[in-house]
Design an enzyme around this catalytic site. Structure first.
Site, PDB file in Angstrom:
ATOM      1  N   ASP A 586       0.780  -1.235   0.000  1.00 29.82           N
ATOM      2  CA  ASP A 586       0.000   0.000   0.000  1.00 29.82           C
ATOM      3  C   ASP A 586       0.814   1.288   0.000  1.00 29.82           C
ATOM      4  O   ASP A 586       1.189   1.786  -1.048  1.00 29.82           O
ATOM      5  CB  ASP A 586      -0.982  -0.009   1.175  1.00 29.82           C
ATOM      6  CG  ASP A 586      -1.996  -1.131   1.072  1.00 29.82           C
ATOM      7  OD1 ASP A 586      -1.771  -2.040   0.250  1.00 29.82           O
ATOM      8  OD2 ASP A 586      -3.003  -1.114   1.787  1.00 29.82           O
ATOM      9  N   GLU A 819      -3.423  -7.280  13.586  1.00 24.71           N
ATOM     10  CA  GLU A 819      -2.977  -7.090  12.206  1.00 24.71           C
ATOM     11  C   GLU A 819      -1.513  -6.662  12.150  1.00 24.71           C
ATOM     12  O   GLU A 819      -0.740  -7.117  11.310  1.00 24.71           O
ATOM     13  CB  GLU A 819      -3.859  -6.035  11.536  1.00 24.71           C
ATOM     14  CG  GLU A 819      -3.483  -5.711  10.101  1.00 24.71           C
ATOM     15  CD  GLU A 819      -4.340  -4.597   9.515  1.00 24.71           C
ATOM     16  OE1 GLU A 819      -4.295  -4.414   8.287  1.00 24.71           O
ATOM     17  OE2 GLU A 819      -5.047  -3.901  10.276  1.00 24.71           O
TER      18      GLU A 819
END
EC number: 3.2.1.106
Length: 852
Positions: A586, A819
């Site tokens: 990303d 995460e």
């Protein structure tokens, strides 16, 4: 539109009422009303009917035009020769049509907890399934709130699977405030049962503490819904737990006649509501509206005990004082008295069910110890996290069916308002990264998931990878994010649904396939498993070849042996550094000004892995196509050429590998006043460049820099290897007490926001998948001969210890595996219950690494 408003609309469709005292035929003389003057009536009726007929024909033509137009726009009415390539399936036999995926294998996986987006749900691996699920009333800010979909905002103390074998058993715990809900799922198979067998759900509800004096009550809602619209039959208006226990019954083509029962030894109050609707993604709305209506009318928090005609959904409210236990068995394939319904019910309720669950628990423990061999290496707390990791990975596997939306320019669809075509209808059986936030399939995540899953159940891995490969289109492209079906779509903002066919995603499936090939060579499989892997590779090889060729052509750079991720926005003024979503990383900083001159070192290494894997497949299968074999071999030699790699990506001053592109460090986000379309003045953060970019290596050290190290292209005796080890272990750069940070602390982009609304994601936080890959290479270099063997071992040992300790600490402090982890304090960040690649912690515990 919600279910309640649908029912209201249907209730408004009534015959037109006449005014008081009026008569429908009063416009005609009495003689005509009595039947005289038939000619006049016939002519009038004919004229009226002719007008209506003409109107209906015109309306029909208009409807047909719009339907055909829409079908064409969405690629549903093309013949195969006209169908756009992007929505044309790859012309080869499907992997999932292999005989190994039929018969007993297919039936054994038919039913499961394949609804990862809800706290508890059961469905079958079929597009229009009978679906079961659980809701309950939680309390937040002293108000009742409905719990159904997994949501981070629900802020449960903890939830997730404590045990799950991926096939026929799972035990989950959900803790909210002082209430603990434990859900168990188990399947039963045998002769005379419906397809997929019987199954049962046990729900235990109790106080969190040991103080039973606080007798709070709980309201559970268990539901059955038939996605195919088949009518469900209510068993009885009031449940008598000592007598008949039938909740609802029905009939389906797949499982025949079936029944769902509910049994309990506790004093419980039950209510129900039945609905007829084609949608099941809004069931919690239906329940809340029904409860609200009952509360307004009667002041009671209970369902209405009513049902619509031909209901295909029934929701049952079970209320009682804690603690209580309910058993819900599903019996299928019922054919009269010979079906032994009572005997089967007895085996799936009460003490027999307790015994079955105990047996499955023991089997889970035994298999866990056999697969990962941790008992002598770690304490009980660490083992608990390991069990949670594999249980949630397996318990998070879902089944989805639908059509992806694929981007196409509007210019290619004259007259269309849409900028997408629909992919062909497809099913996907896959693990998911996170039930609360990412409850769907992600291509690059899946390769990491399967590194863990194949070590538990090789057949589940082959099934999942086969489903993914069958999504390949004729060009060799696979959509990177799978948002299939109404329930999945309801969780994703519209702007993120469309997939771009020019963009790739790291081909991590090659990672697990290469691992399977190495496992064959190391004789880790029994004969039957080896045969199945070989059959799988034989069928899948043509698809893997097409996938590789798509990358090798669509993502290649200007220089031979160079590649770059397509899809970066070179026109944006909103981002500090244009994102590279296709890379999976990303906001990891790349060249400041995207161009076709870019060279991305991570993609180059992924292509090396893919080529090496394809070469291994051709060797393993003894492929006669020497040209293909030699092409892969030459690509492997090209991409593993150490000197060429260094010429393209190595910076000798830093001792590190970098991307190459049109770049300047002189960029920043500044506030600027902007006039909106509505004429309003607002302030926005926009990017401003203070220096002219030029083609050069992009000096941002981080995970991307270590892909040559992860790929083990660096020779074990090279001084460049020592440079990598120094960078990894430097506390001022990447090292922390909790793992390696994603971007060097010395980088100008370290922990910088990319936009006004985008917090740093891959710009500092610690990610488990990349730490796992770096750790696996440290392990590799610690066991091969070379001058840096001991140094590699020392770094490996400390990094492994840091990673395990931090994940375990966070789990017991917060109730979750996360995460990512904070680069300074090590605290969990991002979404909770991220038991996708963060579950690789278990392989770190067992020191089980792939041969990259």
């Amino acid at each position: 539109m919600t279910g309640a408003s649908r029912r209201s609309a249907r209730g408004r469709i009534k015959s037109s009422s006449l005014s008081p005292g009026s008569d429908e035929g009063s416009a005609y003389p009495p003689s005509i009303r009595r039947g005289k003057g038939k000619e006049l009536v016939s002519i009038g009726a004919f004229k009226t009917n002719l007008k209506i007929l003409v109107g209906l024909i015109i309306l029909g033509i208009i409807v047909i035009y719009f339907v055909i137009n829409r079908l064409v726009r969405h690629g549903l009415l093309f013949d195969e020769s006209q169908k756009p390539r992007v929505i044309t399936p790859f012309p080869a036999p499907k992997v999932m049509d292999l005989s190994m995926f039929q018969g007993e294998h297919k039936e054994s996986l038919y039913w499961g907890t394949y609804r990862p987006h809800v706290y508890f749900g059961v469905r079958a691996r079929t597009p229009l399934s009978l679906v079961a699920g659980l809701m309950w009333l939680g309390v937040k800010d002293e108000m009742y709130v409905m719990r159904h979909f997994c949501e981070n905002s629900d802020d449960l103390s903890t939830f997730g699977w404590r045990e799950h074998n991926g096939r026929d058993y799972g035990r989950q715990e959900l803790v909210e405030n002082d209430m603990v809900i434990e859900t168990s799922f188990v399947k039963s198979k045998g002769d005379g049962l419906g397809y997929g067998g019987d199954w049962a759900v046990r729900i235990d509800v109790k106080n969190k503490g040991l103080n039973d004096d606080v007798k709070r009550s709980a309201h559970l809602f268990f539901y059955l819904a038939d996605e195919g619209g088949n009518v469900l039959n209510l068993g009885q208006d009031g449940l008598d737990f000592q007598g008949s226990s039938l909740l609802v019954s029905g009939s389906r083509e797949d499982v025949g006649d079936w029944q769902i029962h509910l049994k309990s030894q506790n004093q419980l109050e039950t209510h129900y509501s039945g609905f007829k609707t084609p949608h099941i993604y809004n069931l919690s709305d239906l329940v809340q509206q029904n409860l609200a209506l009952q509360a307004r009318k009667f002041g009671r928090l209970q369902l209405s005990d009513t049902s619509e005609d031909s209901s295909n959904i029934y929701i049952f409210q079970i209320s009682g004082r804690l603690p209580f236990t309910i058993d819900i068995p599903f019996i299928s394939g019922i054919k009269g008295e010979s079906s032994n319904v009572e005997k089967r019910l007895t085996s799936l309720t009460g003490l027999p069910l307790s015994d079955l669950l105990k047996k499955k628990h023991q089997e889970f423990d035994a298999k866990f110890n056999e697969c990962f061999k941790l008992s002598e290496k770690h304490d009980s707390e660490t083992l608990g996290v390991g069990r949670t990791a594999i249980a949630n990975m397996l318990g998070g596997i879902g089944y989805f069916y639908g059509q992806s939306k694929i981007y196409v320019p509007k210019s290619t669809q004259p007259g269309s308002r849409d900028n997408f075509l629909l992919y062909w209808p497809a099913e996907l059986y896959t693990a998911v990264p996170s039930r609360p936030f990412f409850p769907r399939g992600f291509l690059w995540d899946e390769g990491f998931h399967q590194l863990l899953i194949w070590r538990w159940d090789i057949r589940i891995t082959l099934d999942i990878v086969g489903h993914w490969l069958d999504l390949l289109n004729i060009d060799g492209w696979i959509p990177r994010e799978q948002i299939l079906g109404a329930e999945a779509l309801s969780k994703v903002p519209e702007e993120f649904v469309v997939q771009y066919p020019s963009n790739g995603n790291p081909p991590t499936l090659f990672l697990v396939i290469r691992d399977l090939i190495d496992a064959i060579r190391m004789e880790k499989f029994v004969a039957s498993e080896k045969d199945e892997v070989l059959s799988f590779l034989e069928r899948a090889s043509v698809r893997l070849d097409a996938w590789f060729q798509w990358f090798n052509t669509s993502q290649k750079g200007k220089e031979i042996g160079s590649y770059f991720w397509h899809g970066r926005d070179n026109t944006t003024t909103q981002e500090l550094n244009p994102k590279t979503l296709s890379s999976g990383l990303d906001d990891y900083p790349r060249a400041s000004h995207p161009s076709e001159d870019e060279r991305h070192v991570d993609l180059r290494c992924w292509m090396y892995l893919a080529a090496d894997c394809m070469h291994s497949i051709t060797e393993l299968l003894g492929k006669e196509d020497k040209l293909s074999k030699e092409n892969y071999n030459s690509t492997v030699k090209l991409l593993s050429n150490f000197n060429l790699l260094n010429q393209m990506h190595y910076d000798s001053d830093y001792g590190a590998y970098f991307d190459f592109g049109n770049h300047t460090e002189k960029v920043k986000l500044i506030w600027k006043e902007v006039i909106q379309e509505n004429g309003q003045l607002s302030r926005q953060l926009v990017r401003k460049t203070f220096g002219k970019p030029k083609l050069k290596l992009v000096p941002h050290l981080g995970y991307v820099s270590f892909f040559p190290f992860m790929s083990r292209i660096i020779p074990p005796d090279s001084p460049i290897l020592e440079k990598q080890l120094d960078l990894i272990s430097n506390r001022s750069i990447l090292w922390s007490d909790y793992g390696l940070v994603s971007l060097a602390k010395t980088s100008s982009m370290y922990m910088k926001r990319n936009t006004e609304h985008d917090a740093p994601y891959w710009r500092g936080p610690i990610w488990m998948n990349m730490n796992y890959m770096i750790l696996s290479s440290l392990y590799h270099y610690s066991i091969v001969d070379g001058p840096y063997r001991e140094k590699s071992k020392a770094i490996y040992t400390e990094l492994r210890s840091n990673l395990i300790r931090n994940v375990v600490r966070n789990y017991y402090e917060t109730g979750y595996i996360w995460e990512q982890y904070d680069q300074v304090k090590g605290t969990g960040k991002g979404t909770r219950l991220f038991t996708g690649w963060s579950a690789l912690t278990l392989l770190i515990m067992s020191e089980d690494y792939p041969i990259f």
